[in-house]
Every structure is written in structure tokens, then in C-alpha cells.
Design a protein around this motif. Structure first.
Motif, short mmCIF file in Angstrom:
data_model
loop_
_atom_site.label_atom_id
_atom_site.label_comp_id
_atom_site.label_asym_id
_atom_site.label_seq_id
_atom_site.Cartn_x
_atom_site.Cartn_y
_atom_site.Cartn_z
N ASP A 194 0.57 -0.77 0.17
CA ASP A 194 -0.04 -0.02 -0.26
C ASP A 194 0.54 1.23 -0.12
O ASP A 194 -0.14 2.46 0.17
N PHE A 236 -4.20 -5.41 -5.01
CA PHE A 236 -4.47 -4.51 -3.80
C PHE A 236 -3.42 -3.37 -3.63
O PHE A 236 -1.95 -3.86 -3.58
N GLY A 237 -3.71 -2.09 -3.87
CA GLY A 237 -2.46 -1.27 -4.04
C GLY A 237 -1.80 -1.49 -5.29
O GLY A 237 -2.05 -1.53 -6.67
N VAL A 263 -2.51 -10.92 0.64
CA VAL A 263 -3.47 -9.88 0.76
C VAL A 263 -3.74 -9.40 2.38
O VAL A 263 -4.17 -10.32 2.65
N PRO A 264 -3.70 -8.74 2.96
CA PRO A 264 -4.42 -8.59 4.52
C PRO A 264 -5.43 -9.51 4.38
O PRO A 264 -6.54 -8.59 3.32
N ARG A 286 -0.42 -13.83 -3.72
CA ARG A 286 -2.35 -13.76 -2.60
C ARG A 286 -2.20 -13.37 -1.18
O ARG A 286 -3.03 -13.62 -0.62
N GLY A 293 -9.19 -9.79 5.04
CA GLY A 293 -10.69 -8.83 4.37
C GLY A 293 -10.61 -8.43 3.28
O GLY A 293 -11.44 -7.76 2.74
N ARG A 294 -9.70 -8.26 2.55
CA ARG A 294 -9.72 -7.39 1.28
C ARG A 294 -10.11 -8.17 0.72
O ARG A 294 -9.65 -7.05 -0.86
N LEU A 295 -9.87 -9.26 0.38
CA LEU A 295 -10.21 -10.38 -0.51
C LEU A 295 -11.27 -11.20 -0.75
O LEU A 295 -11.61 -11.71 0.50
N THR A 296 -12.06 -11.26 -1.74
CA THR A 296 -13.41 -11.98 -1.95
C THR A 296 -13.10 -13.21 -2.72
O THR A 296 -12.60 -13.32 -3.94
#
Length: 387
Positions: free
Chosen positions: A133, A273-274, A164-165, A161, A167-170
Motif C-alpha cells: 500500500d 491491492f494497492g 493480501v491482508p 495472494r 478482509g480485502r479479498l473475496t
């Protein structure tokens, strides 16, 4: 060290991205935890869509593909004692597929990148990602790479993958109740085009890698291990599933390798993601029935290379901002097609008599309806790229 784009993974996605960016003068470094020999020998997909073959040609890495690959203008669906050809040359004129192994694509891309002076690093252990980020960087045992962007091209089980923190990925995922036993054999193909065979014993696919090497797949239980199958048992089962039409005899020969592939569908949203951008299997996978995995990776990379190229030329970020949405439109089309082909051709253990009759009716419809056959053909050869 510092570079503009740090690429994790030396599979088709990472290598093609490195090649396209380097061609625009954008500095890249590629980090891969496996050896070069492993990357160049791993047997994976071998069906290239028309747009994928055109992309490799335009990128200057298609010479060997055109010389050694096999262009096919149709496939055969075999069921109910008959074979039904889906004729690409009639249904989607001007578009075909090229049978050319993924490992051969990787060899071509590695050679091109090294010839162009791209920094490829193999056997890099313990890669971690940081600062996605703000100030992105890659670290490993004894090294650190600072960069403007990180391209995560390291596959479904890679670190990108996973970095990725929460809660930021579905994640959208579906697991199928069977696997594929993959067989590579030193035998000339018994058919001129790919044969998709559906039978009461399960699905089977006859493919090829060259004039002297064939590739086969058998639907098997998900817990199957390669050592569970002897060469004799493999040939017996392949014959039982393919010798279902008059006059067809499956040629046999030495088995070179056997592997088992899980059957699953997966999509991660978003794909950015960023400063981290996922591409290929790191963002999505499909069951191999529709032959879309490698082709989706190439499609992602085309979009990403264009977006990064525009960013470094003009400072525009709108293409980067649209990267995920642009790719996911094609990804979900391929997801649907791969699911459709899988459910159309495989034997499901929990299917009752009604389900099996529905499946047969659907197969008959595809074989007899030009509209249905066209839908299969245009999805199989892949949609053209836009823009």
C-alpha cells in the motif's frame, strides 16, 4: 536493488509480462523459487486460443510455436457410440486453436527474456512481499528488491495472494468430486484432433503434444495417486472409454509420466491491492476441461502490460484502476464455459437416472444444434481481444 516492476513467478504470466514490459524499456526483475529446469519441464496445458497464439507471435516469441505447434480447426465430442465434430472452421471462421505445450511456451519466453538482458532469478528461497500500500518491496534470504509495483504471477499456491491482508479479498471457489489422471505417452496420436469422450465409465480426453507424443486424461476419484495406476490399467481404461465408435483403435506405447490434477474453480476479487497486481493462476483457476488456464494468464498480462506501459509513458493511472474489472469480465466468461464443459462431459457419482438423461439430452442438443455448437466453438477458440 531497485526496479520498476518486481515480478514473482517465472511461469507463462510472469515471463510474458517481463518480456512485454522490457520491450517498452520498463525495468523488471523476475524472482522464481523453482529451478529453471523445473519451469521448463513441468507438463501443463497445451491448447492455445487464437488470440493467445497471435499475442505470442506479435511479441516475437512465436517462431517455434508456428513451426512445431499443431493448428486444429475442430474437436470431437464422442458419446453414445458416435463421434460429433465441432468444426471451428465452419462455425467461427478464421479462428482456431494451436496445440503447443505450456512448457514449450515457457522455454521460448525464458530464452527471449535472457536474450534481452532481463534479470531472471531462479531458486530464490523464502520470498516475502511488503509495502503493497505504500513502498512495495520483495525480500528473500540475502536480498531485497524495492520497486514501484509487484506483479504476483506465482500461481494458486504462491505467496502473492497469501500476502493480501485479511478482509480485502473475496474468494469464490468450487471443488469438483473427481480429479484428472494425466498420462504422457510416447505414441503417435490416434486422432487428428482432440477427442472429448463421455461414457458411463467416466470422462476421458485424447490430446497430443507432437507427432510422436500423446497426452491423455482420465476422470478418476479425487483421492487417486499416480502410483495407483499401472501402465496396463491406464491403457485398458483409455481403450474402454475411447474405443466406443466403429473403426477407432487407440494406439498404445510407453508411458512417460503420470500425474493427478485436482478439479476446482477459483476466483479472487479484486485482482489489484494497492501496488500489488495479481495475474494468472494467482488470481483464478479453472478446471482444465475448457483449456482456459494458460489463455487467461496471457489475457491478464496483455491488460496489465498495457496499463503499466501507459502509466510509465504518461503517468495515467486509469488503466491500472480498471485492471481488475477488465480482466474479471473475461475470467468469469471462462469460468462459466469451463464449468459448463465439465458438467456436460463428466460422470457425477451422485447423479440419478433423471440427471443422466438430462446430461445426454444436452449432449445431443450440442451435437445437433448449430447454435449450440457455435457457442461451444466460439468459447473454445476464445473471444478476440478488444482495444
Amino acid at each position: 536493488m531497485r526496479t520498476r516492476v518486481g515480478i514473482v513467478g517465472a511461469g507463462p504470466a510472469g515471463l510474458l509480462l517481463a518480456h512485454l514490459l522490457a520491450a517498452e524499456g520498463i525495468d523488471v526483475v523476475v524472482l522464481e523459487r523453482r529451478s529453471r529446469a523445473h519451469c521448463e519441464s513441468r507438463i501443463r496445458a497445451g491448447v492455445l486460443e487464437q488470440a493467445t497464439a497471435d499475442t505470442l507471435t506479435a511479441a516475437g516469441v512465436g517462431d517455434r510455436m508456428r513451426a512445431e505447434g499443431h493448428v486444429h480447426h475442430g474437436i470431437e465430442l464422442r458419446f453414445g457410440g458416435e463421434g460429433h465434430r465441432i468444426a471451428f472452421d465452419e462455425l467461427v471462421p478464421g479462428r482456431a486453436i494451436t496445440v503447443y505445450g505450456q512448457q514449450e511456451v515457457v522455454k521460448d519466453l525464458i530464452a527471449a527474456n535472457l536474450a534481452n538482458g532481463v534479470d531472471l532469478r531462479f531458486e530464490v528461497e523464502g520470498i516475502t512481499l511488503g509495502g503493497i500500500d505504500g513502498e512495495p518491496h520483495l525480500q528473500w534470504a540475502g536480498g531485497r528488491l524495492d520497486c514501484d509495483f509487484i506483479a504476483g504471477c506465482d500461481g494458486f499456491h504462491g505467496v502473492s495472494r497469501a500476502s493480501v491482508p485479511a478482509g480485502r479479498l473475496t474468494a469464490y471457489e468450487k471443488t469438483y468430486p473427481f480429479a484428472w489422471l494425466g498420462v504422457l505417452a510416447a505414441v503417435a496420436p490416434s486422432a487428428p484432433e482432440l477427442v472429448y469422450s463421455a461414457s458411463d465409465r467416466g470422462f476421458s480426453l485424447h490430446s497430443m503434444r507432437s507427432d510422436t507424443v500423446s497426452r491423455f486424461y482420465l476422470q478418476v476419484p479425487p483421492e487417486t495417486r499416480p502410483e495407483d495406476w499401472s501402465a496396463a490399467a491406464i491403457w485398458d481404461e483409455l481403450k474402454a472409454r475411447h474405443e466406443t465408435v466403429p473403426g477407432f483403435t487407440l494406439a498404445t506405447g510407453p508411458v512417460m509420466s503420470v500425474d493427478v490434477a485436482a478439479m476446482r474453480s477459483f476466483v479472487a476479487e479484486p485482482m489489484r491491492f494497492g501496488r500489488l497486481l495479481l495475474a494468472g493462476d494467482a488470481a483464478h483457476i479453472v478446471p482444465p476441461t475448457g483449456a482456459k488456464g494458460l489463455n487467461l494468464a496471457v489475457a491478464d498480462v496483455r491488460v496489465l502490460a498495457r496499463a503499466l506501459g501507459e502509466y510509465y509513458r504518461s503517468g495515467r493511472e486509469d488503466l491500472l484502476d480498471a485492471y481488475s474489472a477488465t480482466c474479471l469480465e473475461r475470467v468469469w466468461r471462462a469460468q462459466h464455459f469451463s464449468w459448463w464443459m465439465t458438467t456436460l462431459l463428466h460422470r457425477f457419482a451422485d447423479a440419478d437416472a433423471y440427471d443422466r438423461r438430462l446430461q445426454r439430452a444436452h449432449l445431443d442438443y450440442v451435437a445437433r444444434s448449430r447454435a449450440q455448437a457455435t457457442a461451444l466453438a466460439e468459447n473454445y477458440v476464445g473471444p478476440p481481444y478488444e482495444g
